[in-house]
Write a protein that holds these residues in place. Sequence first.
Motif, PDB file in Angstrom:
ATOM      1  N   ALA A 171       0.181 -12.489 -37.340  1.00 38.13           N
ATOM      2  CA  ALA A 171      -0.298 -11.129 -37.615  1.00 38.13           C
ATOM      3  C   ALA A 171      -1.742 -11.160 -38.101  1.00 38.13           C
ATOM      4  N   MET A 172      -2.030 -12.136 -38.955  1.00 34.33           N
ATOM      5  CA  MET A 172      -3.398 -12.203 -39.469  1.00 34.33           C
ATOM      6  C   MET A 172      -4.386 -12.603 -38.382  1.00 34.33           C
ATOM      7  N   LEU A 173      -4.067 -13.629 -37.605  1.00 38.39           N
ATOM      8  CA  LEU A 173      -5.009 -14.067 -36.564  1.00 38.39           C
ATOM      9  C   LEU A 173      -5.245 -12.943 -35.549  1.00 38.39           C
ATOM     10  N   ASP A 174      -4.168 -12.238 -35.178  1.00 36.12           N
ATOM     11  CA  ASP A 174      -4.326 -11.120 -34.234  1.00 36.12           C
ATOM     12  C   ASP A 174      -5.219 -10.035 -34.828  1.00 36.12           C
ATOM     13  N   ALA A 175      -4.993  -9.742 -36.103  1.00 40.76           N
ATOM     14  CA  ALA A 175      -5.780  -8.682 -36.738  1.00 40.76           C
ATOM     15  C   ALA A 175      -7.247  -9.097 -36.884  1.00 40.76           C
ATOM     16  N   LEU A 176      -7.463 -10.350 -37.217  1.00 40.76           N
ATOM     17  CA  LEU A 176      -8.851 -10.828 -37.332  1.00 40.76           C
ATOM     18  C   LEU A 176      -9.558 -10.661 -35.996  1.00 40.76           C
ATOM     19  N   GLU A 177      -8.843 -11.072 -34.927  1.00 38.47           N
ATOM     20  CA  GLU A 177      -9.403 -10.976 -33.576  1.00 38.47           C
ATOM     21  C   GLU A 177      -9.715  -9.526 -33.215  1.00 38.47           C
ATOM     22  N   GLU A 178      -8.791  -8.660 -33.589  1.00 37.98           N
ATOM     23  CA  GLU A 178      -8.937  -7.265 -33.200  1.00 37.98           C
ATOM     24  C   GLU A 178     -10.006  -6.533 -34.011  1.00 37.98           C
ATOM     25  N   TYR A 179     -10.044  -6.823 -35.313  1.00 36.87           N
ATOM     26  CA  TYR A 179     -10.854  -5.966 -36.185  1.00 36.87           C
ATOM     27  C   TYR A 179     -12.178  -6.564 -36.634  1.00 36.87           C
ATOM     28  N   LEU A 180     -12.247  -7.892 -36.842  1.00 36.59           N
ATOM     29  CA  LEU A 180     -13.440  -8.414 -37.511  1.00 36.59           C
ATOM     30  C   LEU A 180     -14.692  -8.269 -36.644  1.00 36.59           C
ATOM     31  N   PRO A 181     -15.809  -7.930 -37.265  1.00 39.91           N
ATOM     32  CA  PRO A 181     -17.038  -7.706 -36.493  1.00 39.91           C
ATOM     33  C   PRO A 181     -17.579  -9.014 -35.900  1.00 39.91           C
ATOM     34  N   PRO A 182     -18.443  -8.904 -34.904  1.00 46.33           N
ATOM     35  CA  PRO A 182     -19.039 -10.094 -34.284  1.00 46.33           C
ATOM     36  C   PRO A 182     -19.722 -10.951 -35.339  1.00 46.33           C
ATOM     37  N   GLY A 183     -19.710 -12.247 -35.072  1.00 38.76           N
ATOM     38  CA  GLY A 183     -20.360 -13.156 -36.010  1.00 38.76           C
ATOM     39  C   GLY A 183     -19.399 -13.737 -37.028  1.00 38.76           C
ATOM     40  N   CYS A 184     -18.187 -13.189 -37.121  1.00 39.65           N
ATOM     41  CA  CYS A 184     -17.165 -13.770 -38.005  1.00 39.65           C
ATOM     42  C   CYS A 184     -16.367 -14.817 -37.220  1.00 39.65           C
ATOM     43  N   THR A 185     -16.081 -15.927 -37.849  1.00 37.07           N
ATOM     44  CA  THR A 185     -15.211 -16.948 -37.250  1.00 37.07           C
ATOM     45  C   THR A 185     -14.205 -17.384 -38.304  1.00 37.07           C
ATOM     46  N   TRP A 186     -13.142 -18.075 -37.888  1.00 43.10           N
ATOM     47  CA  TRP A 186     -12.088 -18.460 -38.825  1.00 43.10           C
ATOM     48  C   TRP A 186     -11.291 -19.642 -38.311  1.00 43.10           C
ATOM     49  N   THR A 187     -10.585 -20.274 -39.219  1.00 38.61           N
ATOM     50  CA  THR A 187      -9.713 -21.385 -38.845  1.00 38.61           C
ATOM     51  C   THR A 187      -8.365 -20.841 -38.370  1.00 38.61           C
ATOM     52  N   GLU A 188      -7.633 -21.693 -37.622  1.00 37.44           N
ATOM     53  CA  GLU A 188      -6.304 -21.291 -37.142  1.00 37.44           C
ATOM     54  C   GLU A 188      -5.279 -22.293 -37.667  1.00 37.44           C
ATOM     55  N   PRO A 189      -4.705 -21.994 -38.824  1.00 38.94           N
ATOM     56  CA  PRO A 189      -3.817 -22.965 -39.468  1.00 38.94           C
ATOM     57  C   PRO A 189      -2.510 -23.173 -38.696  1.00 38.94           C
ATOM     58  N   ASP A 190      -2.015 -24.408 -38.722  1.00 40.56           N
ATOM     59  CA  ASP A 190      -0.732 -24.748 -38.101  1.00 40.56           C
ATOM     60  C   ASP A 190       0.420 -24.687 -39.093  1.00 40.56           C
ATOM     61  N   GLY A 191       0.122 -24.257 -40.305  1.00 39.56           N
ATOM     62  CA  GLY A 191       1.153 -24.192 -41.339  1.00 39.56           C
ATOM     63  C   GLY A 191       0.524 -23.693 -42.625  1.00 39.56           C
ATOM     64  N   TYR A 201      -3.011 -20.184 -45.558  1.00 35.70           N
ATOM     65  CA  TYR A 201      -4.385 -19.717 -45.666  1.00 35.70           C
ATOM     66  C   TYR A 201      -5.199 -19.780 -44.371  1.00 35.70           C
ATOM     67  N   VAL A 202      -6.047 -18.758 -44.212  1.00 37.81           N
ATOM     68  CA  VAL A 202      -7.091 -18.769 -43.185  1.00 37.81           C
ATOM     69  C   VAL A 202      -8.440 -18.743 -43.900  1.00 37.81           C
ATOM     70  N   TRP A 203      -9.377 -19.513 -43.375  1.00 37.85           N
ATOM     71  CA  TRP A 203     -10.707 -19.641 -43.993  1.00 37.85           C
ATOM     72  C   TRP A 203     -11.701 -18.960 -43.056  1.00 37.85           C
ATOM     73  N   VAL A 204     -12.354 -17.962 -43.556  1.00 34.62           N
ATOM     74  CA  VAL A 204     -13.189 -17.112 -42.715  1.00 34.62           C
ATOM     75  C   VAL A 204     -14.663 -17.326 -43.045  1.00 34.62           C
ATOM     76  N   LYS A 205     -15.471 -17.426 -41.984  1.00 35.27           N
ATOM     77  CA  LYS A 205     -16.927 -17.498 -42.147  1.00 35.27           C
ATOM     78  C   LYS A 205     -17.500 -16.149 -41.720  1.00 35.27           C
ATOM     79  N   VAL A 206     -18.344 -15.600 -42.552  1.00 42.14           N
ATOM     80  CA  VAL A 206     -18.924 -14.280 -42.250  1.00 42.14           C
ATOM     81  C   VAL A 206     -20.382 -14.456 -41.817  1.00 42.14           C
ATOM     82  N   PRO A 207     -20.971 -13.442 -41.200  1.00 40.35           N
ATOM     83  CA  PRO A 207     -22.345 -13.581 -40.688  1.00 40.35           C
ATOM     84  C   PRO A 207     -23.373 -13.787 -41.798  1.00 40.35           C
TER      85      PRO A 207
END
Lengths: 435, 435
Positions: free
Chosen positions: A319-339, A342-348
């Motif tokens: 749910a979080m990864l989908d929402a990040l993909e859908e909503y976060l503005p360009p220039g944001c990136t994030w990790t994709e945890p396997d367990g 936490y997700v670690w997000v880098k902002v512009p």
Amino acid sequence: MGHCPQDDRGGPDPHLGRYAARTAGMTASEIRALFAVASRPEVVSLAGGMPHLAALPLEELAAQSARIIAEEGLTALQYASAHGLPLLREQICEVMALEGVAARPDDVVVTVGSQMGLDLVARLFCDPGDVVVAEGPSYVGALGSFAAYQAEVVHVPVDGHGLVPDGLRAALRQARNAGRRVKLLYTVPNFHNPSGVTLAAGRRAEVLEICRASGVLVVEDNPYGLLGFDGRVRPALHSLDPENVVYLGSFSKTFAPGLRVGWVLAPHPVREKLVLAAESAMLCPPTLNQMIVSRYLATQDWRGRIESFREIYRERRDAMLDALEEYLPPGCTWTEPDGGFYVWVKVPEGVDTKAMLPRAVAARVAYAPGTGFYTNGLGSRRMRLSYCYPTPERIREGVRRLAAVLEAEPALAHASAAAGPGRTAGRRALAPEAV
Amino acid sequence: MGHCPQDDRGGPDPHLGRYAARTAGMTASEIRALFAVASRPEVVSLAGGMPHLAALPLEELAAQSARIIAEEGLTALQYASAHGLPLLREQICEVMALEGVAARPDDVVVTVGSQMGLDLVARLFCDPGDVVVAEGPSYVGALGSFAAYQAEVVHVPVDGHGLVPDGLRAALRQARNAGRRVKLLYTVPNFHNPSGVTLAAGRRAEVLEICRASGVLVVEDNPYGLLGFDGRVRPALHSLDPENVVYLGSFSKTFAPGLRVGWVLAPHPVREKLVLAAESAMLCPPTLNQMIVSRYLATQDWRGRIESFREIYRERRDAMLDALEEYLPPGCTWTEPDGGFYVWVKVPEGVDTKAMLPRAVAARVAYAPGTGFYTNGLGSRRMRLSYCYPTPERIREGVRRLAAVLEAEPALAHASAAAGPGRTAGRRALAPEAV
């Protein structure tokens, strides 16, 4: 806080000249200050690391606990040994066996959560000025424990495959050249807090070999190891080098944190000193709590329960990864945890997550700003988002709010105005080299 | 232990060069080693300080705990704050009000037993080489905590009225003249562990004034304060000088030690640092345990229960004093406690209580030898006898066995042969100057 000369009632602190030097490192963590905020129901908190407990069989736990007190209360309510109850230590060995750890119950010490394990390990090994190497970013509670014993944490780079071995070599070399004494590598190899990444299988032996060759003891903090979303359990570092790894475990993420039952598995001579340190710290861990955990492990399908936790957390991660993909503005990136949690997000560039936090809270979403996870001032363009506690719906709503706050930050509002409308297509998972 | 180069499996410790300097002070206490012995049923243990729990309403406690988990499990099993639950902190203020303490709940920190309170206070105030003054003898767990932070404990003489003010002045003067920095007075003012004596009312203000004038913070450790046999509750030191006293309290002696719920009441700026230190030590105290204690205080006649505990311990104290009078050989003297758990016995010259202990255990009685309660090597002619746990009948039997062991010690066997048969008449309570 720390050596601040004023207390919050406005008067000077008459005890100011009396504190030990180590208190200079005691400051309120940014995450702690957030707990008050996060508890307001209108705020979607992506800040804390509280596990999801609703799946626990409360009625059954209530009945078991009642039986323990009614039938064995004179034991459950009495002092016990600082080492921990023998039966529980045996069961802890069975839990660790899932990760390939071959341990003797005698080498396990039960602690008040694995945070106390961390504190005791720091107490045993860290003289003021000693260096501890750790992932950058690193678990904020560990940074606090090492600071309390006046050790300096030196961060090692992390990429999508975890701790970077060459970075570790460089950090050790640099410390040695500076005449510093490196005592410990502190690492969370699985589903790292806060970055979400996992140390790749191919790097594990290499990291251990580097530490062994440098005379550095490895502290493996593994609260999330059984919470891998593919159901696969990675072998613990301890299983690869038992004589040079101290393993910290916890029932907080797989059962119940409010019981505060964790443990340390250590080489025997270290274990002996840990028991003495534990006795000095709190005489003995709570007896009742140990018996509740022990009974749970003995009578409940705890493996099945962990599987259901995995499912719940996987759904929330998705749910979080989908929402990040859908909503976060360009220039944001994030990790994709396997367990894990936490997700670690880098902002512009131009966005400061700590400065932005009050605006996020005003928009009813909270997160953990990145600077709290470093001792060197890095992290201002990072934030930790936790998906463990809110429901998938709340996660989506929280990320939606967060995205709106980000887009209103001056740096992004300008960039967006310059670039015009439109989004970059495709997944924007953080590149491996960019954690 | 400590820096001992061999572990008990016979191999050298490969981690030997890595330990922090503070581990040199970590040694297994003589009392701890006794726990294993004392648990054998054929041994009458007068060694431990385990409270009597049989009077607790186990069925009722079981039902209450079950309701907490069933109805509030998502709170009871979850993380909470390092500060402690607000309701429990309010109730703790009500408990302390019995001793004349006027406290704000915000200034209370809940700890994992008062041992953790001690550890955190030592952590906040003690730099290596700092001096802590304390009764001689003193509580062994406190000596361990101060040693863990490399503070030096300087003992102050105790007589039948407690800490001797002139002795305190002399100790402070001596430390100052030696260029030492005295940070704390650590004291157990009521029914002292191990000596059993109580600081006289007339000395309390004097002791506080000496400390205030010398810039020394007072740490008042008061686990037994409500267990006075005359039913009278002495005003806490904190009630006389709240800004210069840190108060340590515990539910271990008045309710249940296995829950490990204690507390610290401290001046506000100190309290703020204590919460940070507690968070670093264990994140938060166990939530469930706090709720169980809180429910007990809210719904049970806890004052009435403490009265019944007093009766039980008074009966046991009487049994011990009578047995000492009846059985102990000439030349033995002892204190007569007005509350608490302990009698402090002085044995004739030539008897070494530590050397004698294995012979006592062989005769199926255990005690705590005196040297463990001093940092300066004193105490070889002292022993602590606890009357809290065994029944009056077992206490009598234990003292009878102990007397036989004492009489067989060479020093006494010779003296007895020289003096011929016959006993000194009358009570042989230890003279006030001779604790």
